[in-house]
Design a protein around this motif. Structure first.
Motif, short mmCIF file in Angstrom:
data_model
loop_
_atom_site.label_atom_id
_atom_site.label_comp_id
_atom_site.label_asym_id
_atom_site.label_seq_id
_atom_site.Cartn_x
_atom_site.Cartn_y
_atom_site.Cartn_z
N ARG A 46 -31.02 -14.52 41.04
CA ARG A 46 -31.45 -14.39 39.65
C ARG A 46 -31.49 -15.74 38.94
NH1 ARG A 46 -27.91 -9.13 38.00
NH2 ARG A 46 -29.03 -7.67 39.34
N LEU A 47 -30.66 -16.65 39.37
CA LEU A 47 -30.56 -17.94 38.72
C LEU A 47 -31.64 -18.91 39.18
CD1 LEU A 47 -28.83 -19.64 36.80
CD2 LEU A 47 -27.48 -20.31 38.78
N LYS A 48 -32.03 -18.84 40.42
CA LYS A 48 -32.95 -19.82 41.00
C LYS A 48 -34.29 -19.91 40.26
CE LYS A 48 -33.98 -21.63 45.52
NZ LYS A 48 -33.83 -21.44 46.93
N PRO A 49 -34.95 -18.80 39.86
CA PRO A 49 -36.21 -18.96 39.13
C PRO A 49 -36.06 -19.65 37.78
CG PRO A 49 -35.98 -16.71 39.94
CD PRO A 49 -34.69 -17.40 40.19
N LEU A 50 -34.90 -19.58 37.19
CA LEU A 50 -34.68 -20.21 35.88
C LEU A 50 -34.52 -21.72 35.97
CD1 LEU A 50 -32.17 -17.63 34.39
CD2 LEU A 50 -34.62 -17.79 33.96
N LEU A 51 -34.26 -22.23 37.17
CA LEU A 51 -33.99 -23.65 37.34
C LEU A 51 -35.26 -24.50 37.42
CD1 LEU A 51 -31.02 -23.48 39.81
CD2 LEU A 51 -30.97 -23.83 37.36
N CYS A 52 -36.41 -23.87 37.58
CA CYS A 52 -37.71 -24.57 37.60
C CYS A 52 -37.75 -25.71 38.61
CB CYS A 52 -38.07 -25.08 36.22
SG CYS A 52 -38.17 -23.79 34.97
N GLY A 53 -37.17 -25.51 39.78
CA GLY A 53 -37.22 -26.53 40.82
C GLY A 53 -36.10 -27.55 40.77
N PHE A 54 -35.22 -27.47 39.80
CA PHE A 54 -34.12 -28.43 39.67
C PHE A 54 -32.85 -27.90 40.34
CE2 PHE A 54 -36.90 -29.56 36.13
CZ PHE A 54 -37.05 -30.91 36.36
N THR A 55 -33.00 -27.32 41.52
CA THR A 55 -31.86 -26.70 42.19
C THR A 55 -30.84 -27.75 42.64
OG1 THR A 55 -33.12 -26.69 44.25
CG2 THR A 55 -33.13 -24.67 42.94
N THR A 56 -31.30 -28.90 43.10
CA THR A 56 -30.38 -29.94 43.54
C THR A 56 -29.58 -30.50 42.37
OG1 THR A 56 -31.93 -30.51 45.30
CG2 THR A 56 -30.20 -32.10 44.82
N ALA A 57 -30.24 -30.72 41.26
CA ALA A 57 -29.53 -31.23 40.08
C ALA A 57 -28.51 -30.22 39.59
CB ALA A 57 -30.53 -31.56 38.97
N PHE A 58 -28.87 -28.93 39.61
CA PHE A 58 -27.93 -27.90 39.19
C PHE A 58 -26.78 -27.78 40.17
CE2 PHE A 58 -26.53 -23.48 38.48
CZ PHE A 58 -26.21 -23.59 37.14
N ALA A 59 -27.05 -27.96 41.46
CA ALA A 59 -25.98 -27.93 42.46
C ALA A 59 -25.00 -29.07 42.22
CB ALA A 59 -26.57 -28.02 43.86
N ASP A 60 -25.52 -30.25 41.88
CA ASP A 60 -24.63 -31.37 41.56
C ASP A 60 -23.79 -31.07 40.33
OD1 ASP A 60 -25.65 -32.75 43.71
OD2 ASP A 60 -27.07 -33.92 42.50
N PHE A 61 -24.41 -30.48 39.31
CA PHE A 61 -23.70 -30.09 38.09
C PHE A 61 -22.59 -29.09 38.42
CE2 PHE A 61 -23.41 -26.85 34.73
CZ PHE A 61 -22.86 -27.63 33.72
N LEU A 62 -22.92 -28.08 39.24
CA LEU A 62 -21.90 -27.09 39.61
C LEU A 62 -20.77 -27.72 40.40
CD1 LEU A 62 -23.92 -23.89 40.56
CD2 LEU A 62 -22.51 -24.28 38.55
N TRP A 63 -21.09 -28.65 41.26
CA TRP A 63 -20.04 -29.29 42.06
C TRP A 63 -19.09 -30.09 41.16
CZ3 TRP A 63 -17.69 -28.37 46.23
CH2 TRP A 63 -16.84 -29.32 46.78
N ILE A 64 -19.64 -30.79 40.19
CA ILE A 64 -18.80 -31.55 39.26
C ILE A 64 -17.93 -30.58 38.45
CG2 ILE A 64 -18.85 -32.99 37.18
CD1 ILE A 64 -21.36 -34.33 38.43
#
Length: 89
Positions: A46-64
């Motif tokens: 459900r979250l992936k379509p909202l990220l508009c292709g910025f999955t790597t940046a969001f993954a880095d944010f989640l890791w931090i």
């Protein structure tokens, strides 16, 4: 010319009002707001379509956020109820 000055004064008034409001809200908050800031995350499908292709940046944010969550609990109660969910995400 007068319109530019009026817009500048309006922007300055808005900035000042927002700073005063933020200072007031910061002074009124209790310490409980910081306990669990990221306790809920939606499912990744459900979250992936909202990220508009910025999955790597969001993954880095989640890791931090996950490392900060772990560090905060490691210094206090050493209980990590949401750590598995955050690492899985």
């Amino acid at each position: 010319m007068k319109r530019g000055i009026a817009l500048g004064l309006l922007a300055a008034a808005f900035f000042t009002a927002s700073m005063l409001a933020q200072a007031h809200l910061t002074a009124r908050r209790d310490r409980g707001w910081m306990l669990e800031r990221m306790t809920y995350l939606p499912q990744s499908d459900r979250l992936k379509p909202l990220l508009c292709g910025f999955t790597t940046a969001f993954a880095d944010f989640l890791w931090i956020k996950t490392t900060l969550y772990f560090g905060g609990h490691n210094l206090t109660d050493k209980q990590y109820p949401y750590l598995i969910n955050q690492v899985d995400m």
